[in-house]
Design an enzyme around this catalytic site. Structure first.
Site, short mmCIF file in Angstrom:
data_model
loop_
_atom_site.label_atom_id
_atom_site.label_comp_id
_atom_site.label_asym_id
_atom_site.label_seq_id
_atom_site.Cartn_x
_atom_site.Cartn_y
_atom_site.Cartn_z
N TRP A 101 0.82 -1.22 0.00
CA TRP A 101 0.00 0.00 0.00
C TRP A 101 0.85 1.26 0.00
CZ3 TRP A 101 -4.22 -1.27 -2.07
CH2 TRP A 101 -4.76 -2.54 -1.82
N ASP A 169 -1.99 6.63 6.27
CA ASP A 169 -2.98 5.74 5.67
C ASP A 169 -3.41 4.77 6.77
OD1 ASP A 169 -4.43 3.76 4.45
OD2 ASP A 169 -2.88 3.19 3.00
N LYS A 193 -13.39 -1.56 6.41
CA LYS A 193 -12.84 -2.62 7.26
C LYS A 193 -13.35 -2.50 8.69
CE LYS A 193 -8.75 -2.34 4.36
NZ LYS A 193 -8.91 -3.47 3.45
N1 PMP Z 1 -4.40 1.19 2.21
C1 PMP Z 1 -4.49 0.04 2.90
C2 PMP Z 1 -3.64 -0.17 4.11
C3 PMP Z 1 -5.38 -0.96 2.45
O1 PMP Z 1 -5.47 -2.10 3.13
C4 PMP Z 1 -6.15 -0.72 1.31
C5 PMP Z 1 -7.17 -1.72 0.80
N2 PMP Z 1 -7.15 -2.97 1.28
C6 PMP Z 1 -5.99 0.47 0.62
C7 PMP Z 1 -5.13 1.42 1.11
C8 PMP Z 1 -6.76 0.77 -0.65
O2 PMP Z 1 -8.04 1.09 -0.30
P1 PMP Z 1 -9.24 1.16 -1.37
O3 PMP Z 1 -9.47 -0.22 -1.87
O4 PMP Z 1 -10.34 1.69 -0.51
O5 PMP Z 1 -8.83 2.09 -2.43
#
Ligand code: PMP
Length: 358
Positions: A101, A169, A193
């Site tokens: 991420w 994030d 989540k």
């Molecule tokens: N950051 C983290 C730590 C994630 O776990 C995720 C998705 N699992 C994201 C960003 C991306 O999020 P989205 O699918 O809502 O764009």
């Protein structure tokens, strides 16, 4: 009604009380004769839902009026781009690289052509820990971290101290524990989540940072226009914000962030104790001092048994346990709505599985 035990990494389970309340209010919200989904966002009733969710989030983190809470669309993924578009001032943006991420966040910085730098990384050990000694430059345009690494099961125990605005994030540990956000620049994450359905991104932003965006950033991608329009520059995800608000009520009713954290710690302690007790059989991925309270990742010593583990767990009513392809093995996501009882049921299954196959 039989409901599965859901360990998915997101979207993930919501408390039954919340789902029932949404069901009760679905056809007729507060006597208005319609559901929230059918309601104009330009009504006092919907505005009150937005303001109510904002008030709760501000209260959870004791946020001063220097901060604004936004409900945006595009997920965490849009934030990867929106952050550099709005915050980069022509200097350097600094990132701690802790997995997929942060990699994706840096990729967007790269696409935008900004000057970014990795100040620390745990890539050499397949992201099994949070780097322990690093510092951000005081004059960086922003300092970026991912507080919980969903795929690897690592989590910061404390936030780094920075003079540069810290951007976090928190997609996979949002609203899971008390946090001192005073001084933080941006704290963001998708609701899917820990706090509701997908399609709503919560962005807590220090107001002064919203004034940085250059003129060529389009309206829908600017924090200042979203602040000026109370997250309703365009039609927001009305139903998602409503569900988020119900989740925030549930968190409040369950002891607020302190209460939720106590529950989350108890679940994680139970699960990691089970992994450690059977360490000949189950091999945890994350180093102990970086272990996440949200996602526990482990392999089975005999990898051949991993698919069997997942399918037998499913036959026993437990889903969402297959690890991400980059780590493999098993991933157990134990977000806010997962109960201790569910974790205990999983641990019983893990002991039995190890006994039968070990
Ligand atoms: N950051 C983290 C730590 C994630 O776990 C995720 C998705 N699992 C994201 C960003 C991306 O999020 P989205 O699918 O809502 O764009």
């Amino acid at each position: 009604m039989d409901r599965v035990i859901n360990f998915n990494a997101g979207p993930s389970p919501m408390p039954l009380e919340v789902l029932k309340r949404a069901k009760d209010e679905f056809l007729d919200y507060k006597g208005l004769g319609l559901s929230v989904m059918e309601m104009s966002h330009r009504t006092p009733e919907f505005e009150e839902i937005v303001n109510s969710a904002k008030r709760k989030i501000k209260a959870f983190y004791s946020l001063s009026d220097d901060y604004e809470v936004l409900f945006l669309q595009g997920g965490g993924t849009l934030q990867f781009a929106q952050i550099p578009m709005n915050l980069y001032k022509g200097g350097v943006a600094e990132y701690v690289h802790t997995g997929v991420w942060t990699k994706k966040a840096m990729k967007e910085a790269e696409i935008l052509g900004i000057n970014y730098k990795v100040v620390a990384s745990s890539e050499s050990s397949n992201f099994d820990e949070i780097p322990s000694s690093f510092s951000f430059s005081d004059d960086a345009d922003y300092a970026y971290i991912c507080s919980n690494n969903t795929i690897y099961g690592t989590q910061y125990k404390t936030l780094p101290k920075t003079k540069a605005p810290l951007v976090i994030d928190a997609s996979s540990d949002l609203f899971s524990k008390p946090l001192e956000l005073d001084g933080v620049g941006i704290y963001y994450g998708g609701a899917q989540k820990n706090a509701g359905p997908s399609g709503v991104t919560v962005v807590v932003i220090r107001r002064d940072l919203s004034e940085r965006a250059p003129k060529n950033v389009p309206s829908v991608l600017r924090y200042d226009t979203m602040i000026a329009n109370n997250s309703m520059l365009n039609t927001p995800n009305t139903f998602g914000i409503y569900m988020l608000d119900l989740m925030l009520d549930w968190i409040s009713e369950n002891g607020g962030l302190e209460g939720i954290n106590a529950r989350n710690e108890q679940k994680a302690t139970t699960l990691y104790a089970c992994i450690d007790e059977l360490s000949e059989f189950y091999k945890g991925h994350a180093k102990k001092d970086s272990r996440s309270l949200m996602n526990a990742t482990f392999n089975i010593a005999d990898k051949e048994l991993e698919a069997k583990f997942v399918s037998e767990a499913k036959a026993n009513g437990m889903i969402g346990l297959k690890g991400h392809r980059l780590v493999g093995g098993i991933r157990t996501s134990i977000y806010n709505a997962v109960t201790l009882k569910s974790v205990e049921t999983l641990c019983e299954f893990m002991r039995e599985f190890a006994r039968k196959n070990g």
